[in-house]
Design a protein around this motif. Structure first.
Motif, mmCIF file in Angstrom:
data_model
loop_
_atom_site.group_PDB
_atom_site.id
_atom_site.type_symbol
_atom_site.label_atom_id
_atom_site.label_comp_id
_atom_site.label_asym_id
_atom_site.label_seq_id
_atom_site.Cartn_x
_atom_site.Cartn_y
_atom_site.Cartn_z
ATOM 1 N N ILE A 99 -3.253 8.613 1.104
ATOM 2 C CA ILE A 99 -3.359 7.150 1.229
ATOM 3 C C ILE A 99 -3.233 6.787 -0.387
ATOM 4 N N PHE A 100 -2.378 5.700 -0.435
ATOM 5 C CA PHE A 100 -2.067 5.229 -1.949
ATOM 6 C C PHE A 100 -2.342 3.678 -2.181
ATOM 7 N N THR A 101 -2.378 3.130 -3.139
ATOM 8 C CA THR A 101 -2.321 1.770 -3.514
ATOM 9 C C THR A 101 -1.288 1.579 -4.559
ATOM 10 N N VAL A 142 -1.129 -4.692 -5.155
ATOM 11 C CA VAL A 142 -0.189 -5.546 -4.226
ATOM 12 C C VAL A 142 -0.701 -4.997 -2.642
ATOM 13 N N ARG A 143 -0.721 -3.660 -2.684
ATOM 14 C CA ARG A 143 -1.037 -3.437 -1.219
ATOM 15 C C ARG A 143 -2.054 -2.075 -1.554
ATOM 16 N N ALA A 144 -2.797 -1.796 -0.522
ATOM 17 C CA ALA A 144 -3.864 -0.759 -0.602
ATOM 18 C C ALA A 144 -3.941 0.018 0.723
ATOM 19 N N ASP A 145 -4.194 1.323 0.559
ATOM 20 C CA ASP A 145 -4.390 2.085 1.888
ATOM 21 C C ASP A 145 -3.167 2.181 2.514
ATOM 22 N N ALA A 151 4.523 3.178 0.061
ATOM 23 C CA ALA A 151 4.092 2.873 -1.451
ATOM 24 C C ALA A 151 5.553 3.174 -2.097
ATOM 25 N N GLU A 152 6.235 3.950 -2.073
ATOM 26 C CA GLU A 152 7.362 4.427 -2.793
ATOM 27 C C GLU A 152 8.374 3.170 -2.318
ATOM 28 N N LYS A 153 8.534 2.604 -1.185
ATOM 29 C CA LYS A 153 9.441 1.493 -0.834
ATOM 30 C C LYS A 153 9.122 0.138 -1.690
ATOM 31 N N LEU A 154 7.744 -0.130 -1.376
ATOM 32 C CA LEU A 154 7.267 -1.102 -2.338
ATOM 33 C C LEU A 154 7.576 -1.299 -3.861
ATOM 34 N N ILE A 164 6.678 -3.799 -12.770
ATOM 35 C CA ILE A 164 6.496 -2.466 -13.124
ATOM 36 C C ILE A 164 5.305 -2.276 -12.139
ATOM 37 N N CYS A 165 5.276 -1.277 -11.293
ATOM 38 C CA CYS A 165 4.107 -0.847 -10.741
ATOM 39 C C CYS A 165 3.832 0.527 -10.782
ATOM 40 N N GLU A 166 2.487 0.717 -10.507
ATOM 41 C CA GLU A 166 2.011 2.158 -10.453
ATOM 42 C C GLU A 166 1.502 2.532 -9.167
ATOM 43 N N ILE A 167 1.675 3.645 -8.721
ATOM 44 C CA ILE A 167 1.031 4.209 -7.406
ATOM 45 C C ILE A 167 -0.346 4.901 -7.592
ATOM 46 N N VAL A 168 -1.322 4.441 -7.305
ATOM 47 C CA VAL A 168 -2.498 5.077 -7.478
ATOM 48 C C VAL A 168 -2.932 5.668 -6.120
#
Length: 168
Positions: A99-101, A142-145, A151-154, A164-168
């Protein structure tokens, strides 16, 4: 023969008198003891919790009672200390994150309007004013869980819009 019977009867009478007097003495001392215990219980029940704790400490020191807890009846023996394991077993196995954010960290000033429109489309129930405030208060989630693919598409969609985003 009569004298031995008299002697025997006299000794029985004396022993009964002694027994009855000792029983009377015991009941008198038990009554006095019960009154004393009742008085102590009444005094203790009127104490505050702090005073009870102080009384506990004074009794422990006076009666030389150790602070160590007493083992309960039926308790088993203490567990043996753990044996050292191999280094391979000690290393915690890393869990695969499922699960990513997605978090927006920065944006290109020249593409701010396009990013606001993209955020409005991505986040459900958000209007343009809310999307503008969202973009201007960075960093923001932006979006969680969500799963990794989403997450990659977003991230790709936001990067195309100038964010610029980061995936956590």
């Amino acid at each position: 023969m009569i004298s031995t019977k008299m002697f025997y009867l006299r000794s029985i009478a004396r022993s009964k008198a002694l027994v009855s007097s000792s029983i009377r003495f015991r009941t008198l001392t038990q009554a006095a003891s019960a009154e004393k215990i009742q008085r102590i219980v009444s005094d203790i029940s009127q104490l505050t919790l702090i005073e009870v704790a102080e009384l506990n400490q004074v009794l422990k020191t006076t009666l030389k009672i150790p602070d160590a807890p007493v083992m309960a009846y039926g308790a088993g023996p203490a567990a043996a200390p753990a044996q050292p394991k191999d280094e391979e077993e000690e290393a915690p196995k890393a869990k695969a994150q499922t699960i990513f954010t997605v978090k927006l960290t920065k944006y290109d000033e020249a593409k701010k309007i396009a990013l606001i429109k993209e955020i409005k489309n991505i986040v459900e129930g958000m209007n343009l004013v809310q999307a503008k405030k969202f973009v201007e208060t960075l960093p923001a989630v932006v979006r969680a869980d969500i799963p990794k693919e989403e997450a990659e598409k977003l991230k790709d969609a936001i990067a195309a819009a100038g964010g610029i985003c980061e995936i956590v």
